[in-house]
Design an enzyme around this catalytic site. Structure first.
Site: not given
Length: 508
Positions: A149, A179, A248, A250, A305-307, A309
């Protein structure tokens, strides 16, 4: 001490009777000295008997001298068109930025004595300060780590070393999910940091931060580790500290007492925008893994996985026969995803991935995300009272897709009432099953107590009751007839694209 006093009292009495007053005085002084001046070992024993000895506060001076030269200031610039027309004064927010971060007022570009390079070029883009952050040197050849960021969206990145040398930096890559970002400057022989072992980090341990809060370069703050494995994101568990972190800071390093970097200062909890005693750092082991991929390819590959949850609550676990609340509840399975191809269904509880136990639902995306796409793995699920191991080929994380809106179901042909649970149910049409990609289930047409108390809504589709599939109303009512009215019972329901468990207490 009492025994010593009794002994001296008898001796004093005999000497007083014999008229030896001066000798009596000497004995009194000796006895008093014995009481007041105890050996160091005795004092130590008394201290140890009441608790641990109090240690002195740590001295951070050597750490600052050791790590300070490796911490950099990062400024970012962006191109912006200069405003046209009369009275073209700097933006008030930009004036405040210059005052707080650089200690000087921002000059007006329209001032008569303004230098030529400060006067506006009508309609031409100009580079303006965008933000200030921190970073640290990863390697002697100029790779610098910071937060994503800090540099995301910047047109230009300027890195300033502690010796005041400035370099224009190139963004090697950034990963918004963790990040983490890596930038490169053209320099050699730089002092790189030492990377620490996060597994050795303990709660209560002293740590230190160096950064540029509010643009104040090389500011040192210190505190302790407040907690580890703090869940605040999908792919990371953070280190929580009480080290003072402000805008600052970060991207700056979190350093242990051995002078090793154990984290990247990334977030704070605040209601005011400033430090309130809680800050979070990205564990350095996760950050290094990300940085290695960024340096190699400029991006991060993650498994998926494409779930969808959710957490497994204690009440749901008990109703499904699980010994404790653990794992990840599958609420939905994406069409064409690795999970669908492997046979995972909504309502499954994923307990293990590659043999590793999933204690809480947030463990699953981290485990899967660390796997290289295309890897063949094994997943263990709890389905209707039994364990099931499934092979699965891990896919790759893609850009987020918009959630498909649920289609309003057709009017059911007939309705049946189950009074025990407070449900009015009907059969699903073939079109409804095809739309939701279901083999069966019963549709909820109306709810009353106790179903309404359990959160069941009109339009929900009940897929199972008490760990028994309910492909039609007849099967549902047969399961209801066998229920123990004194115990709560679990229902797996489908609502739009999502599946979830709920627990209902039958009417007695």
């Amino acid at each position: 001490m009492a025994r010593l006093f009794a002994l001296n009292r008898s001796v004093l009495k005999s000497h007083l009777q014999a008229g030896h007053a001066s000798l009596c005085a000497a004995l009194c002084v000796t006895a008093l000295s014995a009481v007041l001046v105890q050996p160091a070992s005795a004092q130590s024993n008394q201290s140890s008997g009441s608790g641990a000895m109090v240690k002195g506060l740590p001295d951070f001076t050597e750490l600052v001298e050791q790590v300070g030269p490796s911490v950099v200031n990062i400024r970012t610039l962006e191109k912006a068109a200069v405003r046209d027309g009369q009275g073209n004064e700097p933006d008030p927010e930009m004036q405040e930025f210059f005052r707080r971060f650089f200690g000087v007022p921002m000059p007006s570009p329209n001032a008569p004595n303004a230098p030529r390079q400060q006067r506006p070029n009508r309609g031409q883009p100009d580079e303006q300060p965008r933000g200030v952050g921190s970073g640290f040197i990863l390697s002697a050849d100029g790779f610098v780590m910071t937060n994503a960021h800090v540099v995301d969206g910047a047109d230009q990145v300027v890195v300033t070393l502690p010796d005041k040398r400035e370099f224009k930096a190139r963004i090697v890559g950034l990963d918004k999910r963790t990040d983490v970002a890596v930038v490169k400057i053209d320099a050699v022989g730089l002092p790189a940091v030492k990377i620490g072992d996060v597994n050795r980090l303990k709660v209560g341990e002293w740590v230190m931060a160096i950064g540029s809060p509010f643009g104040l370069d090389n500011t040192v703050t210190a505190g302790i580790v407040s907690a580890k494995q703090r869940d605040t994101g999908d792919y990371l568990s953070f280190i929580q500290t009480d080290v003072a972190i402000n805008p600052g800071n970060s991207g700056g390093p979190l350093i242990n007492m051995r002078g090793e970097v154990v984290g990247i200062n990334s977030q704070i909890y605040s209601r005011s925008g400033g430090f309130m005693g809680i800050s979070f750092a990205i564990p350095i082991d996760e950050a290094v893994r990300v940085s290695e991929q960024l340096r190699a390819t400029g991006k991060v590959q993650r498994g998926r996985l494409g779930v969808q949850i959710d957490q497994v609550t204690k009440e749901v676990a008990e109703s499904l026969g699980l010994s404790k609340a653990q794992g990840a509840l599958v609420r939905g399975v994406e069409q064409g995803s690795p999970a669908e191809k492997a046979g995972i269904e909504p309502g499954d509880i994923i307990l293990k991935f590659e043999g590793k136990v999933i204690e809480k639902s947030s463990d699953l995306p981290r485990m899967v995300g660390s796997i290289k796409p295309g890897t063949r793995s094994t997943i263990q699920v709890w389905r209707r009272g039994s364990l099931k191991d499934m092979p699965i080929s891990v896919g790759e994380v893609e850009a987020e897709k918009p959630v498909k809106k649920a289609v309003a179901p057709e009017k059911p042909p007939a309705a049946n009432v189950t009074k025990l649970l407070g449900l009015t149910l009907s059969e699903m049409t073939d079109a409804q099953k095809k739309e939701l990609k279901l083999r069966g289930g019963v549709r909820v047409d109306a709810v009353a107590e106790p179903a309404s108390r359990a959160g069941i809504q009109e339009g929900d589709v009940i897929l199972s009751l008490a760990n028994n599939e309910t492909p039609n109303v007849q099967t549902f009512e047969a399961v209801v007839a066998k229920l123990d009215r004194s115990k709560p019972v679990s229902l797996l329901i489908r609502r739009g694209e999502w599946a979830q468990y709920t627990v209902i207490r039958p009417t007695r």
